[in-house]
Design an enzyme around this catalytic site. Structure first.
Site, short mmCIF file in Angstrom:
data_model
loop_
_atom_site.label_atom_id
_atom_site.label_comp_id
_atom_site.label_asym_id
_atom_site.label_seq_id
_atom_site.Cartn_x
_atom_site.Cartn_y
_atom_site.Cartn_z
N GLY A 1 -62.31 -26.00 -81.85
CA GLY A 1 -63.57 -26.46 -82.45
C GLY A 1 -63.40 -27.51 -83.53
N GLU B 1 -60.92 -15.82 -82.27
CA GLU B 1 -62.13 -15.47 -83.02
C GLU B 1 -62.30 -13.95 -83.08
OE1 GLU B 1 -64.81 -18.04 -80.87
OE2 GLU B 1 -63.74 -19.75 -81.74
N GLY C 1 -64.16 -24.50 -74.83
CA GLY C 1 -65.31 -24.00 -75.59
C GLY C 1 -66.45 -24.99 -75.55
N GLY C 2 -66.60 -25.76 -76.62
CA GLY C 2 -67.74 -26.66 -76.81
C GLY C 2 -68.06 -27.54 -75.60
N GLU D 1 -53.96 -21.17 -77.26
CA GLU D 1 -55.01 -21.81 -78.06
C GLU D 1 -54.59 -21.83 -79.53
OE1 GLU D 1 -59.06 -21.61 -75.90
OE2 GLU D 1 -58.90 -19.86 -77.19
N SER E 1 -60.27 -27.92 -78.34
CA SER E 1 -60.84 -29.27 -78.39
C SER E 1 -60.59 -30.09 -77.12
CB SER E 1 -60.35 -30.03 -79.63
OG SER E 1 -60.79 -29.38 -80.80
N ASN F 1 -65.47 -20.95 -71.91
CA ASN F 1 -65.78 -19.87 -72.85
C ASN F 1 -67.02 -20.31 -73.62
OD1 ASN F 1 -65.96 -17.93 -74.79
ND2 ASN F 1 -64.05 -18.45 -75.84
N TRP F 2 -68.16 -19.78 -73.22
CA TRP F 2 -69.43 -20.21 -73.84
C TRP F 2 -69.65 -19.60 -75.22
CZ3 TRP F 2 -73.06 -19.71 -68.93
CH2 TRP F 2 -72.80 -20.81 -68.09
N LYS F 3 -68.81 -18.65 -75.59
CA LYS F 3 -68.96 -18.01 -76.91
C LYS F 3 -70.41 -17.50 -77.07
CE LYS F 3 -65.12 -20.75 -78.44
NZ LYS F 3 -64.36 -21.38 -79.51
N HIS G 1 -58.96 -13.41 -77.90
CA HIS G 1 -59.35 -14.71 -78.45
C HIS G 1 -59.18 -14.69 -79.97
CE1 HIS G 1 -61.65 -18.23 -79.56
NE2 HIS G 1 -61.50 -18.64 -78.32
P1 13P Z 1 -63.24 -25.63 -78.22
O1 13P Z 1 -62.99 -26.17 -76.85
O2 13P Z 1 -64.64 -25.70 -78.67
O3 13P Z 1 -62.25 -26.18 -79.21
O4 13P Z 1 -62.92 -24.04 -78.14
C1 13P Z 1 -61.75 -23.61 -77.56
C2 13P Z 1 -61.83 -22.15 -77.36
O5 13P Z 1 -61.84 -21.39 -78.31
C3 13P Z 1 -61.94 -21.65 -76.00
O6 13P Z 1 -61.72 -20.29 -75.95
#
Ligand code: 13P
Length: 256
Positions: free
Chosen positions: A174, A98, A234-235, A168, A213, A9-11, A96
């Site tokens: 994050g 977010e 994510g990251g 999640e 994470s 998930n590149w956001k 998600h």
């Molecule tokens: P991180 O891997 O950056 O914690 O993000 C997780 C996420 O929200 C994937 O959708």
């Protein structure tokens, strides 16, 4: 045995050029392509070019991070399933945290989105998870029950087969602080149990991913959790080398 699913998930990261460079770099990695399902969920603006770059090879699937439930109309700034599919998108992230917290999406909204995607042939990565406050107040199971039940009420067996659930916990996203193996095991079992109640005998076929994470340093430990069928990252998914390392690790562990 189900293949592990590893989704990026590149956001709100990566321009078109950066996205295509990632794909080209990943293509060259010596991954065990037949033993893993990779999904890259990119920003809308990158999808068309990534679709071109992936055309002809089925080594990864293309995913979006959001959609709107209407087919077309006066909905400024929104994107429909048809528009995504025209770019070669096969998957979409829905629910998600977010989107739920920053953009105010309710259970009802996310279920409408999931329904629109599935009814029109797009598979769904459906995210669920509790906040820190909910966990500390002993509400984790209630939250997961509410979020998963809302989704299941829209599904039949055929649509369920197009869904992957991502657990999640919001406090792990994050933060560098992943959930423990026991916490993940417990939540994934709970989610599978809720599915089993509704769809007897097929909950074992549904992939449940862990997200929060995940990185190349902790992915072996997390892959060893038997209930983990993959990751939503994510990251650590922004860097092709690290992402490939995580893919390699979970593929190896799940083959053992
Ligand atoms: P991180 O891997 O950056 O914690 O993000 C997780 C996420 O929200 C994937 O959708």
């Amino acid at each position: 045995m189900k293949k592990p699913v590893v989704a990026a998930n590149w956001k709100m990261y990566k321009t078109i050029e950066e996205s295509v460079n990632f794909v080209e770099k990943l293509k060259k990695k010596p991954l065990d392509w037949d033993e893993v399902h990779i999904i890259l969920c990119a920003p809308y603006t990158s999808l068309f070019e990534m679709g071109n770059s992936l055309r002809g090879g089925s080594f990864v699937s293309l995913g979006a991070q959001n959609l709107y439930w209407e087919q077309e109309g006066a909905f400024t700034g929104e994107i429909s399933v048809g528009m995504l599919k025209a770019c070669g998108v096969e998957w979409v992230i829905v629910g998600h945290s977010e989107r739920r917290t920053r953009f105010g999406e309710s259970d009802e909204d996310v279920c409408r989105k999931a329904d629109s995607a599935l009814q029109n042939g797009l598979s769904v990565i459906f995210c669920v998870g509790e906040s820190l406050e909910e966990r500390e107040n002993g509400k984790t199971s209630r939250v997961l029950q509410r979020q998963v039940t809302a989704l299941l009420s829209q599904l039949n067996e055929q649509l369920l087969r197009m869904v992957v659930i991502a657990y999640e916990p919001i406090w792990a996203i994050g933060t560098g602080l992943h959930a423990t193996s026991d916490q993940i095991e417990e939540s994934h079992r709970l989610i599978r149990g809720i599915i089993e109640e509704e769809f007897v005998g097929i909950s074992g076929e549904v992939s449940i991913l862990y997200g929060g994470s995940v990185n190349s340093g902790n992915c072996r430990e997390l892959s060893e959790v038997s209930e983990v069928n993959g990751f939503l990252i994510g990251g650590a998914s922004l860097d092709a080398d690290q992402f490939a390392e995580i893919v390699t690790t979970i593929t190896e562990v799940k083959k053992e």
